[in-house]
Write a protein that holds these residues in place. Structure first.
Motif, short mmCIF file in Angstrom:
data_model
loop_
_atom_site.label_atom_id
_atom_site.label_comp_id
_atom_site.label_asym_id
_atom_site.label_seq_id
_atom_site.Cartn_x
_atom_site.Cartn_y
_atom_site.Cartn_z
N LEU A 237 9.65 7.03 -6.88
CA LEU A 237 10.17 6.85 -5.59
C LEU A 237 10.17 7.43 -4.57
O LEU A 237 10.13 7.30 -3.35
CB LEU A 237 11.77 6.36 -6.05
N VAL A 238 10.54 8.82 -4.84
CA VAL A 238 10.75 10.02 -3.74
C VAL A 238 9.34 10.23 -3.18
O VAL A 238 9.22 10.41 -1.86
CB VAL A 238 11.17 11.18 -4.36
N THR A 239 8.02 10.51 -4.11
CA THR A 239 6.90 10.63 -3.47
C THR A 239 6.52 9.50 -2.68
O THR A 239 5.94 9.71 -1.73
CB THR A 239 5.83 11.06 -4.54
N ASN A 240 6.79 8.12 -3.17
CA ASN A 240 6.33 7.20 -2.32
C ASN A 240 6.95 6.75 -0.93
O ASN A 240 6.51 6.55 -0.02
CB ASN A 240 6.04 5.86 -3.03
N LEU A 241 8.39 7.17 -1.14
CA LEU A 241 9.18 7.06 0.23
C LEU A 241 8.58 8.02 1.23
O LEU A 241 8.40 7.89 2.47
CB LEU A 241 10.64 7.39 0.02
N TRP A 242 8.08 9.37 0.61
CA TRP A 242 7.76 10.36 1.60
C TRP A 242 6.34 9.84 2.10
O TRP A 242 6.19 9.94 3.23
CB TRP A 242 7.39 11.61 0.84
N GLN A 243 5.37 9.39 1.37
CA GLN A 243 4.25 8.72 1.93
C GLN A 243 4.23 7.59 2.69
O GLN A 243 3.47 7.57 3.73
CB GLN A 243 3.17 8.51 0.60
N ALA B 179 -0.10 3.89 2.90
CA ALA B 179 1.14 2.98 3.36
C ALA B 179 1.56 1.89 2.59
O ALA B 179 2.71 1.66 2.17
CB ALA B 179 1.11 2.67 4.82
N THR B 180 0.55 0.93 2.14
CA THR B 180 0.96 -0.47 1.87
C THR B 180 1.03 -0.25 0.12
O THR B 180 2.31 -0.80 -0.19
CB THR B 180 -0.48 -1.49 2.04
N ILE B 181 0.47 0.77 -0.46
CA ILE B 181 0.73 0.83 -1.74
C ILE B 181 1.83 1.73 -2.22
O ILE B 181 2.76 1.49 -2.99
CB ILE B 181 -0.40 1.62 -2.51
N SER B 182 2.37 2.43 -1.40
CA SER B 182 3.61 3.18 -1.18
C SER B 182 5.03 2.26 -0.89
O SER B 182 5.71 2.36 -1.73
CB SER B 182 3.69 4.47 -0.37
#
Length: 224
Positions: free
Chosen positions: A32-38, A147-150
């Motif tokens: 969750l955290v890494t993909n929010l960042w990305q 962006a889309t996969i995140s």
């Protein structure tokens, strides 16, 4: 380097040493955290229109179904699911490297692809056989891909986390372990972005595929 390495590589490696169910749960908070960042870093590259909201929402629905599988299936079955997801991803990448999908077709497939990806992510911690293959086939730019996969991973995590807490699989101790995983993850994500500027993505992509093949074989061996 490629924008989706954490769950694809981390869950199979962790599953060699610990319960695959625990590996999936530990990775929920870092994911969750890494993909929010990305998602924040590449928000400017998100596709316009309703594709992203539909795909992200559908991913959450799939994650709900997949989490129910994670809770109810035996550990050996989950281990085989992880190995099978890895093998499916590698097979698709090697057999259809030039697979192409028109943008209009992609819009119609946004919901079913999201649900399928969410189910795999919820049950096995790896949505790549569907999510990565689907987005790669759209031939979008690297930034739009990330962006889309995140966005999809964020949608899955928002459903997964409360469900895992409700089922008693995610508690403060496991969340703390997952939070500690963020230290190497965030540090090496920065390194990955630097490497992406100087080395071919194809080189890293093939290297990851080789590692994943070995990991899948090891997981299957551990069950049989």
């Amino acid at each position: 380097v490629i924008g989706m390495g954490a769950p694809v590589v981390a869950v199979p490696i962790m599953s060699i040493f610990i319960d695959v169910r625990l590996a999936v749960v530990i990775m929920v908070v870092p994911n969750l955290v890494t993909n929010l960042w990305q998602l924040w870093l590449f928000r400017h590259a998100l596709l316009r229109g309703w594709f992203t909201p539909v795909n992200t929402s559908a991913s959450g629905v799939g994650a709900l179904i997949g989490t129910l599988f994670l809770v109810s299936l035996p550990v050996d079955v989950l281990t085989i699911c992880v190995a099978g997801a890895v093998i499916a991803y590698v097979t698709l990448r090697l057999s259809h490297p030039d697979l192409a999908l028109s943008m209009s077709a992609a819009h119609y497939l946004a919901a079913p692809a999201g649900v399928a990806a969410g189910i795999l992510q919820g049950a096995a911690g790896i949505s790549a056989p569907v999510s990565v293959s689907f987005l790669n086939a759209m031939k979008i730019s690297r930034e739009t891909f990330i962006a889309t996969i995140s966005a999809g991973f964020v949608g899955m995590s928002f459903i997964q986390i409360p469900m895992l807490v409700g089922f008693g699989l995610l508690n403060l101790n496991i969340a703390a372990v997952g939070t500690l995983c963020l230290i190497p993850l965030l540090l090496f994500m920065r390194l990955g972005r630097l490497l992406a500027r100087n080395f071919s993505q194809e080189f890293f992509d093939r290297a990851i595929l080789i590692v994943l093949i070995l990991l899948a074989a090891r997981l299957i061996w551990s069950v049989v």
